[in-house]
Design a protein around this motif. Sequence first.
Motif, PDB file in Angstrom:
ATOM      1  N   PRO A 340       0.996  -1.291   0.054  1.00  0.00           N
ATOM      2  CA  PRO A 340       0.016   0.032   0.028  1.00  0.00           C
ATOM      3  C   PRO A 340       0.837   1.360   0.064  1.00  0.00           C
ATOM      4  N   GLY A 341       0.395   2.189  -0.762  1.00  0.00           N
ATOM      5  CA  GLY A 341       1.155   3.461  -0.809  1.00  0.00           C
ATOM      6  C   GLY A 341       2.284   3.789  -1.697  1.00  0.00           C
ATOM      7  N   VAL A 342       2.569   2.508  -2.435  1.00  0.00           N
ATOM      8  CA  VAL A 342       3.706   2.593  -3.382  1.00  0.00           C
ATOM      9  C   VAL A 342       3.071   3.370  -4.617  1.00  0.00           C
ATOM     10  N   ARG A 343       4.264   4.190  -5.062  1.00  0.00           N
ATOM     11  CA  ARG A 343       3.696   4.892  -6.454  1.00  0.00           C
ATOM     12  C   ARG A 343       4.856   4.998  -7.296  1.00  0.00           C
ATOM     13  N   PHE A 344       4.734   4.451  -8.636  1.00  0.00           N
ATOM     14  CA  PHE A 344       5.875   4.142  -9.543  1.00  0.00           C
ATOM     15  C   PHE A 344       6.042   5.577 -10.247  1.00  0.00           C
ATOM     16  N   LEU A 345       7.304   5.715 -10.542  1.00  0.00           N
ATOM     17  CA  LEU A 345       7.423   6.777 -11.652  1.00  0.00           C
ATOM     18  C   LEU A 345       7.369   5.905 -12.917  1.00  0.00           C
ATOM     19  N   PRO A 346       7.338   6.928 -13.963  1.00  0.00           N
ATOM     20  CA  PRO A 346       7.174   6.294 -15.336  1.00  0.00           C
ATOM     21  C   PRO A 346       8.237   5.261 -15.656  1.00  0.00           C
ATOM     22  N   GLY A 347       7.696   4.310 -16.585  1.00  0.00           N
ATOM     23  CA  GLY A 347       8.582   3.067 -16.781  1.00  0.00           C
ATOM     24  C   GLY A 347       7.950   1.740 -16.828  1.00  0.00           C
ATOM     25  N   PRO A 348       8.657   0.684 -16.721  1.00  0.00           N
ATOM     26  CA  PRO A 348       8.263  -0.548 -16.813  1.00  0.00           C
ATOM     27  C   PRO A 348       6.873  -1.062 -15.904  1.00  0.00           C
ATOM     28  N   ALA A 349       6.626  -0.135 -14.950  1.00  0.00           N
ATOM     29  CA  ALA A 349       5.360  -0.472 -14.304  1.00  0.00           C
ATOM     30  C   ALA A 349       4.034  -0.437 -15.075  1.00  0.00           C
ATOM     31  N   TYR A 350       4.110   0.533 -16.222  1.00  0.00           N
ATOM     32  CA  TYR A 350       3.091   0.891 -16.948  1.00  0.00           C
ATOM     33  C   TYR A 350       2.897   0.219 -18.213  1.00  0.00           C
ATOM     34  N   ALA A 351       3.881  -0.719 -18.345  1.00  0.00           N
ATOM     35  CA  ALA A 351       4.113  -1.348 -19.503  1.00  0.00           C
ATOM     36  C   ALA A 351       2.855  -2.335 -19.721  1.00  0.00           C
ATOM     37  N   PRO A 352       2.362  -2.409 -21.142  1.00  0.00           N
ATOM     38  CA  PRO A 352       1.389  -3.393 -21.190  1.00  0.00           C
ATOM     39  C   PRO A 352       1.887  -4.883 -21.264  1.00  0.00           C
ATOM     40  N   CYS A 353       2.995  -5.174 -21.379  1.00  0.00           N
ATOM     41  CA  CYS A 353       3.471  -6.516 -21.114  1.00  0.00           C
ATOM     42  C   CYS A 353       4.849  -6.550 -20.332  1.00  0.00           C
ATOM     43  N   ALA A 354       5.329  -7.774 -19.943  1.00  0.00           N
ATOM     44  CA  ALA A 354       6.534  -7.759 -19.069  1.00  0.00           C
ATOM     45  C   ALA A 354       7.552  -7.268 -19.746  1.00  0.00           C
ATOM     46  N   THR A 355       8.377  -6.222 -19.008  1.00  0.00           N
ATOM     47  CA  THR A 355       9.626  -5.431 -19.795  1.00  0.00           C
ATOM     48  C   THR A 355      10.469  -5.079 -18.537  1.00  0.00           C
ATOM     49  N   GLY A 356      11.535  -4.596 -19.030  1.00  0.00           N
ATOM     50  CA  GLY A 356      12.285  -3.911 -17.913  1.00  0.00           C
ATOM     51  C   GLY A 356      13.775  -4.549 -18.062  1.00  0.00           C
ATOM     52  N   TYR A 357      14.626  -3.600 -17.701  1.00  0.00           N
ATOM     53  CA  TYR A 357      16.023  -3.847 -17.730  1.00  0.00           C
ATOM     54  C   TYR A 357      16.843  -3.634 -16.334  1.00  0.00           C
ATOM     55  N   GLY A 358      16.010  -3.875 -15.209  1.00  0.00           N
ATOM     56  CA  GLY A 358      16.629  -3.905 -13.840  1.00  0.00           C
ATOM     57  C   GLY A 358      16.667  -2.578 -13.162  1.00  0.00           C
TER      58      GLY A 358
END
Length: 432
Positions: A340-358
């Motif tokens: 609860p209370g976690v807010r993500f900055l722009p990035g992989p949290a908003y991607a429509p599929c699994a992505t991210g580079y660490g």
Amino acid sequence: MGPPARASHPIPVPIRAHAAAPAHRSIDAARALFPALEDTREVYLDSAATTQKPWPVIDAATGYHRARTANAGRGSYRWSTELAGRIAEIRGRTARFIGAGHTDEVVFTGGATAALNAVALSWGLAALDDGDHILFNPRDHAANVLPWHHLRAIMARFGRNIELVPYRVTELGEADIADIAHKIGPRTRLITTSHLHHVYGAVTTLEELRGRIPSRVLLCFDCSQSGGHLPVDVVELGADFAVFAAHKMFGAPGAGVLYCRRRVHDQLIPFLPGGTSGGRAGDDARVAMPGLLEGGTPDIPALLALGAAIDVLDSFGMSAIAEHNRDLTARLLDGLRTVPGVRFLPGPAYAPCATGYGIVSFTLDGISADDLGFVLAESGFMVRTGAHCVPADTAGSASDAESVRVSTQIYNTHTEIDRFTDCVRQVAEEVL
């Protein structure tokens, strides 16, 4: 008593010995290569700031100081000439690692910041005219923002006024391609962007603009984060300039790489006049690349360490490294979404599929990023907090200004990610 001292090579390891290293290493065995992580419960999650150093890199850097210390190429004796040969081999391996077509396109610098300033001063001062435009991301790392402002200030003193045109970032943390396309005009000369963003963890390739960018417009990519996290091919990117930071890809501080595509070579002037980068005073004779931009004695142990770092990266395979960090990113996001209370900055949290580079950045309601970072540090988790080198006057909204950044590498595990998210959850329960 601590663990017994590890045996080191009595002399610097030749490049050909590095090449004989195992062709493949398993990610599962990666942690044993990094002595700083031995026998510790602390969790290092700040690899976007700098990576831990593996044994081959440590041996390469210290080996130079232990035996046959010399200035590369500055003497006719064997120690100097052999060292020059080793650096030439490292230049060739670096070119292959980044996908450059020619070794003279690879310039060694003091780091990524020095490399970007070299673009601004060796190309910008010589090639830009009054009224020309540079498109940039104001939320990029300061090293890819402030050099362009510095260039504009210098040129204004001599009556040439260039315009810096900012472009937007999407919710995914990528450069807004539509905004860039709209802002490309007849006076646009350069578009500069992060390949892998140091805060948002999103990749920008500008591939959507291929065929729509006039040939006069050069492309500059800051690959400081991507260089050690995912495969990079500068030719595929269409880059005219690309910069890399050795210390973010298992190497030592003091070395960086500047890729300069051959088509821009005749537009460059020396970046650090002196040493081997220029002719006699008043002489118009042109020094060939990459010597034109490499004045003075380089950080030789850092360059030797870079060669060893590339060997280590190649032994795991950049695709395997990218897959491991993508897996850790997904696990981290899944865990933090339950807090609860976690807010993500722009990035992989908003991607429509699994992505991210660490790389994942976030805030937690009820506690500042700095205070959360302190609590996490007391619990044994090393993360970065603050504005992450985004210039203060360009950081954007207050929610973007300060955050906690988690950044992973091959030495991080699922267990560490789970322990971290459990710790954040405990803090949330206390402050909310």
